[in-house]
Design a protein around this motif. Structure first.
Motif, PDB file in Angstrom:
ATOM      1  N   LYS A 291       0.849  -1.192   0.000  1.00 38.17           N
ATOM      2  CA  LYS A 291       0.000   0.000   0.000  1.00 38.17           C
ATOM      3  C   LYS A 291       0.883   1.240   0.000  1.00 38.17           C
ATOM      4  O   LYS A 291       0.626   2.211  -0.713  1.00 38.17           O
ATOM      5  N   ASP A 292       1.960   1.174   0.791  1.00 34.22           N
ATOM      6  CA  ASP A 292       2.858   2.321   0.856  1.00 34.22           C
ATOM      7  C   ASP A 292       3.476   2.599  -0.503  1.00 34.22           C
ATOM      8  O   ASP A 292       3.620   3.754  -0.916  1.00 34.22           O
TER       9      ASP A 292
ATOM     10  N   GLU B 279       2.291   2.013  -3.464  1.00 34.33           N
ATOM     11  CA  GLU B 279       1.316   2.657  -4.347  1.00 34.33           C
ATOM     12  C   GLU B 279       1.196   4.131  -3.999  1.00 34.33           C
ATOM     13  O   GLU B 279       1.125   4.984  -4.888  1.00 34.33           O
ATOM     14  N   SER B 280       1.142   4.412  -2.714  1.00 32.22           N
ATOM     15  CA  SER B 280       1.021   5.814  -2.298  1.00 32.22           C
ATOM     16  C   SER B 280       2.245   6.613  -2.712  1.00 32.22           C
ATOM     17  O   SER B 280       2.120   7.746  -3.182  1.00 32.22           O
ATOM     18  N   LEU B 281       3.429   6.020  -2.548  1.00 33.61           N
ATOM     19  CA  LEU B 281       4.647   6.728  -2.932  1.00 33.61           C
ATOM     20  C   LEU B 281       4.620   7.040  -4.427  1.00 33.61           C
ATOM     21  O   LEU B 281       4.942   8.140  -4.846  1.00 33.61           O
TER      22      LEU B 281
END
Lengths: 796, 441
Positions: B195-196, B198-200
């Motif tokens: 998830k991180d 994708e956010s980055l």
């Protein structure tokens, strides 16, 4: 190749009028270089330039370092006469030596010349590691509010007559306990109100963490106990279930120094689970509890009263992500470079913060899961987040990019919040100081606010400061001073100042003070720990005293001792006495230089070390630059020269010409402390010979001063403008982290003048320094784009 | 904890630190080893005993019929083993419930302590580790069977308290392991980094844009710092794009949002945890898993089964209370349904990088703290095994002459090739493993 003296940026000694004139007159020939060079210059070209370069920049082949330093013309002359040119020493003496000294002094050697050639400037800086951690912690605290701050020392103890600490109906007693160290034996804490068979106690309050690092909390008890530190949801130590014979329970937690953290300790004397109705038929069991800690690199102790308060701070976000350390080669954290590791750390930290924020949206954003207008609330929260993180109001463009953008891209508002937090914390507007202000304004109020908060606290501006900036009330000196005085009362300011003093004393790291077991059998880790505490208490007292007089650091004739220390140092106190101020013989001791902790640190395991002590005095107190030794020399072990005193042995060891270039200054300073052995005890003789504690120092002006013992030395140091100048330099750099010369040539002088006129009040110096750094004119910065500090030494 | 296992993991692969956060979404290390098949163990716990006459098959041997409580497992009967007559012989401190769960997977006594049960002496934690951790340690010690986590401890509605009633797995003496009963927390543990990533990825463009805007307005000297920053952002972009979710053999599980932890949601939570377990096996995050439903003395009101009373309360009704016995049967049938669902999902999922289905390589052990709720007996502890992961001869109903359950625990370890001579209290290990388990039909 022997290396001489170079000066790191920012340390320049005050010069006298005559040398100034000489320099000034030397300038003129430089401007008409094409014509006849001055005699000094001619000598330089003939005898020196081949190794040192045409403009003193050095040559790769012979001597690669720039020819810069801070010795006086007289000292240079002496030195050159004795040792230069290196391949033919003694061929440049007398008038020749003097002329060439004057030339190089004015052309490129002296600090003034350096300043002229390579002007210092205020460089774009990122947040230092400590600043990053503090900023993130304060970002979250600002959103949460500080909690209840009013307090007194100790913890609030609530006593219950049943095993249920959550049942207020059973609460029968409330008081403030100074520390938690109780042995109830088989009795009750209060015979009237509480039965001895079953009771419970809940302590609430906060613990102050003096240093940054890993703390271990220890509870010693034979009953059920739990401890919460900072995070009030998950206990740090959960020994609710007592299992087996274990009566000692531990938990470790990383804490940021200079802050208080909520603490809750529960204790329950009873069986847990099903209620044991038969318990009252048996005699009561013994019960005891003590709450201890082990500070980073220290020993275990019951948490002292001075670190416990009855306040109720809100939860802090203490980042676990590790960061690569900052560059400290100049003695202060220089944050003008970045690395891949640092960039990765900021990414990891941003992710850590984003997870934390999303996990605590209820109390941070006031937006709970069931709220109807949750998306709107979360968006408003994100705007607020960006604004305080960027430390200035959010423009419409920035709002669109940083807030609206992520919300538009995803459906899930929580995911959007996570992305906004990530984007904001990776943004240069967060990571770098004073970036993004409108180009025209020289002293943009939000930049000023940033300078104040990072200077005093190593953290972001608080709400009142930002409000003052918004209202334009950070424009005049008076307004700035008012803020600085408000802010310097905050715990963070005291913590930063104390850390600076520990660095000035060269004891910022906890050393290993193992001593020779045969000579000093009683000197153990507990003594070392107490000695350090003694210094900490003294510094705290100094910083909170009325005058905060810097000279006390040099001249004080008292020391803080507890029973254990008193016994070791031969002072009469009860063995269990707490720390108290004890007067010492002012003929024997003076100030921190003769504090047993420093003396023990600047010593070997079985002998004193005049060299370490001399280096401390030279570098820290007098602000001299010392390069590492040109030749590696193993110290002569004492047992190989049993008839020599330490003084003689050290003189012997450092008598080489190359060594003497520094040791002629270091040794006579260190020798004045020879009355103190490796554990800081006073001695009249050594190896059967009386101690010779005479010493001397040759000032930058060229005068030689003599001393006999530490008090003489201390008096000289306290009055010497070299000391004052060095201290002003050290403090400015530790607080502001930019070269002082970048703030204009007058700044250093005026700070030093005011330091003297205000009776060396350290707090006032702090106020003046921060104020001077806050309202700076940008013109001082926009000099040439030449890189600074090329010749900086690696100073300890 | 996450960090160290990552580093070790990737050190073995010889990958650089820069690739660390991203590579874990690639297919697992286990695929490298194609020779021996993968083996998995799942232990499911439910509390308060069973109703013996609606639970245990009457018959012994290969020809047997499943009774009401076990009827949901009918589709898997040919891979099923029911073991009657395996007893928890461990005594010591603590009451039957506490010892029921505390000694169930450990085979050894509880420490004396301060947790008082309904009777007997008060106890603390277990004095030894549990079999799931013993097997996990064995598998992690061997590179061929090492996985990211080794074991995963799932829970459903486990109470917040940490005491002898709420802990089943132990990493060692006095080292209880907390089951994760929050599916979102488990998701985070398994897939948080993804998830991180994708956010980055989503913020990079904005970052670069702002860096350029700022750089344009500062002097040349300072600009180099921002230029360096820009380079790092560009490098991060490259790293992120080289490892993406497409590399995983399957989709990342999508969890339903906002499912609260409450009794009403127990069926939903059970499904979510089972999905996450399947997923974690597909990614080969672990080879051992436990799934703990509530806790010892669990008192859930299972309203969706039309039962108003709490489970524990019900379990203390007498044998003559027909209604109660019928309700208890219904409860155990529901637990059997969870096991059946898990088995079905394993059967439907092809073994990644191997042959057949995951169920071919997994053994699910469903067990309970007590033989019977109202008597608190620790004899005839329910043990139902399902799946072909351990080379046991399945499709039988076995009846043992009151053997100590330590021998069953040892048999599970032997099934993995971990030939331990004893497990837990050695007094109860006489006779070694239960050879009937592997006897040819």
């Amino acid at each position: 190749m022997p290396q001489r003296f170079t000066t790191p940026a920012g340390l320049f000694a005050r010069w006298r009028v005559i040398p100034t004139l000489i320099c000034a007159t030397l300038l003129l020939p430089r401007l008409v270089q094409a014509e006849d060079p001055s005699p000094g210059e001619a000598i330089y070209r003939a005898k020196c330039a081949s190794c040192h370069g045409a403009a003193g920049e050095g040559t790769l082949k012979s001597y690669p370092n720039p020819l810069v330093g801070e010795r006086s013309i007289g000292e240079l002359t002496d030195y050159i006469s004795k040792t230069m040119p290196e391949d033919k020493p003694g061929t440049c003496v007398g008038d020749e030596a003097k002329l060439v000294s004057e030339y190089i002094y004015g052309a490129f050697y002296s600090p003034t010349a350096q300043a002229r050639n390579k002007p210092a400037r205020i460089e774009l800086s990122r947040l230092t590691v400590r600043q990053y951690r503090n900023t993130v912690a304060d970002l979250v605290s600002q959103l949460r509010g500080p909690g209840q701050v009013e307090n007194q020392p100790g913890l609030t103890g609530r006593y219950f007559k049943s095993r249920e600490v959550r049942n207020n109906n059973d609460r029968v007693l409330e008081r403030v306990d100074p520390v938690v160290a109780f042995n109830f034996e088989d009795k009750s804490p209060d015979e009237e109100k509480i039965d001895a068979h079953e009771f419970s106690i809940k302590w609430n309050g906060a613990v102050f963490a003096p240093d940054t690092g890993e703390y271990e909390f220890i509870i010693r008890t034979n009953h059920s106990t739990r401890l919460w530190i900072n995070d009030q949801r998950r206990p740090l130590v959960d020994a609710y279930v007592k299992s087996g014979k274990d009566n000692e329970h531990r938990g470790s937690i990383f804490l940021l120094g200079g802050r208080t953290y909520a603490l809750r300790l529960e204790f329950s004397k009873a069986k847990q689970g099903v209620n044991d109705k038969k318990a009252k038929e048996r005699p009561p069991e013994p019960a005891s509890i003590s709450l201890e800690w082990k500070r980073p690199q220290r020993v275990e102790e019951v948490i002292p009263n001075r670190y416990l308060t009855t306040a109720h701070p809100t939860e802090s976000l203490v980042l676990k992500t590790p960061f690569p350390p900052d560059d400290r080669s100049l003695g202060w954290e220089k944050a003008t470079t970045i690395s891949k590791e640092w960039d990765q750390a900021t990414t990891d930290a941003a992710i850590e913060v984003a997870d934390y924020v999303v996990g605590h949206l209820g109390d941070l954003a006031g937006a709970r899961r069931g709220d109807d207008d949750r998306p709107a609330k979360l968006k408003a929260f994100c705007r607020h987040w960006a604004e305080i993180a960027f430390r200035r109001p959010l423009t419409e463009d920035l709002q669109k990019a940083y807030v609206d953008g992520p919300f538009d891209k995803v459906n899930d508002p929580e995911l959007a919040v996570s992305r906004v937090v990530l984007l904001v914390l990776k943004s240069p507007r967060f990571l770098y100081r004073e970036i993004g202000s409108p180009a025209e304004s020289k002293n943009d109020p939000f930049d000023v606010a940033s300078r104040l908060s990072y200077g005093l606290w190593d953290s972001m501006p608080d709400a009142p400061l930002l409000q003052a900036a918004a209202k334009g009330e950070l424009a005049t000196r008076e307004q700035v001073v008012a803020q600085v005085q408000r802010m310097s009362k905050d715990l963070k300011a005291q913590a930063k100042l104390r850390e600076f003093l520990m660095r000035w004393l060269k004891i910022e790291r906890v050393p290993d003070l193992s001593k020779d077991a045969a000579q000093y059998p009683a000197f153990d880790a507990a003594i070392a720990h107490d000695l350090r505490s003694s210094v900490e208490i003294a510094l705290d007292e100094l910083l909170t005293s009325d005058g905060a007089d810097f000279r006390q650091l040099l001249l004080s004739d008292s020391v803080y001792l507890n029973g254990r220390l008193a016994k070791f140092y031969g002072i009469d106190l009860p063995i269990d006495a707490g720390f108290q101020k004890v007067s010492l013989d002012s003929n024997e001791r003076a100030g921190m230089m003769s504090h047993p902790y420093l003396l023990s640190d600047f010593a070997y395991s079985a002998s004193s070390s005049p060299i370490h002590r001399g280096i401390f005095i030279a570098r820290s107190v007098l602000g001299r630059t010392l390069r590492p030794p040109p030749e590696a020399v193993t110290p002569i072990p004492p047992h190989l020269a049993p008839d020599l005193t330490t003084r003689d042995r050290v003189s012997q060891q450092t008598k080489g010409e190359a060594c003497q270039s520094c040791h002629s200054m270091i040794n006579p300073l260190g020798f004045t402390l020879e009355h103190f052995d490796a554990v800081g005890r006073f001695r009249k003789d050594e190896n059967g010979k009386p101690v010779d504690s005479t010493g001397s120092y040759r000032t930058r002006q060229g005068d030689t001063v003599q001393f006999d013992g530490v008090r003489d030395l201390a008096k000289f140091l306290a009055e010497s403008q070299e000391t004052h100048s060095a201290f002003v330099d050290h403090l400015f750099h530790a607080m502001v982290k930019q070269p002082i010369r970048a703030y204009g040539p007058q700044t250093k002088e005026s700070l030093q003048k005011s330091f003297v006129s205000q009776n060396f009040n350290i707090r006032e110096l702090l106020v003046e320094s921060i104020t001077a750094s806050a309202l700076t004119t940008v013109d001082a910065n926009i000099q040439t784009a030449a890189k600074n500090d090329a010749g900086a030494t690696a100073e300890k | 904890m996450f960090r160290t296992s990552r580093r070790e993991f990737l050190r073995d692969l010889g990958l650089s630190a820069a690739a660390l956060p991203f590579v874990l979404n690639l297919p697992s290390l286990g695929f490298a080893n194609q020779t021996a098949r993968k083996q998995r163990l799942i232990v499911i716990f439910s509390p308060n005993g069973v109703v013996p006459n609606t639970f245990w098959p009457d018959e012994e041997g290969a020809d047997f019929k499943l009774k009401e409580s076990l009827s949901p497992l009918e589709p898997f009967k040919n891979r099923l083993l029911s073991l009657y007559g395996v007893c928890d012989k461990v005594r010591g401190d603590g009451d039957s419930h506490m010892r029921g769960i505390g000694c169930l997977l450990t085979g050894c006594e509880l420490f004396p302590g301060n947790i008082q049960g309904g009777g007997d002496t008060p106890a603390g934690w277990s004095s030894g580790l549990s079999i799931d951790q013993e097997i996990k340690n064995f598998l992690q010690a061997n590179e061929a069977t090492r996985t990211r986590f080794g074991s995963l401890e799932f829970g459903v509605l486990v109470p917040e308290r940490a005491d002898t009633w709420t802990r089943m797995s132990y990493a060692g003496p006095n080292k209880p392991i907390t089951p994760i009963d929050d599916p979102y927390q488990m998701f985070s543990k398994l897939y948080g980094r993804l998830k991180d990533q994708e956010s980055l990825k989503s913020i990079l463009d904005e970052l670069q844009g702002d860096l350029q805007k700022l750089a344009a307005n500062i002097n040349a000297e300072d600009r180099r710092l921002l230029e360096e920053q820009t380079t790092f952002v560009r490098e991060m972009e490259l790293e992120l794009s080289s490892a993406s979710a497409k590399d995983m053999g399957h989709a990342v599980p999508q969890l339903e949002l906002n499912v609260k932890e409450s009794a009403e949601n127990m069926p939903k939570l059970s499904k979510m945890q089972i999905e996450l377990m399947i997923n974690s096996f597909q990614s080969d995050f672990a080879r051992v898993a436990t799934l703990q439903y509530t806790n010892s003395v669990g008192d859930t009101r299972m309203k969706w089964l039309d039962i108003e009373k709490g489970h524990h309360d019900l379990s203390h009704e007498g044998d003559d209370n027909q209604k109660a016995q019928e309700q208890l049967t219904r409860i155990n049938k529901w637990y059997a349904e969870q096991m059946a669902y898990l088995a079905k999902r394993l059967e439907e999922t092809p073994e990644p990088g191997g042959n057949g289905s995951m169920l071919d390589n997994t053994v699910i052990v469903w067990t309970n703290e007590l033989g019977k709720g109202n008597s608190h007996t620790l004899d005839d502890i329910p043990f139902v095994l399902l799946g072909n992961g351990l080379d046991f001869t399945m499709n039988r109903s076995l009846k043992f002459p009151k053997v100590p359950h330590n021998r069953l625990l040892m048999s599970l370890a032997h099934g993995f090739g971990h030939h331990i001579e004893r497990f837990g209290n050695p007094d109860y290990c006489a006779g070694g493993v239960l050879s009937e388990l592997t006897a040819k039909a």
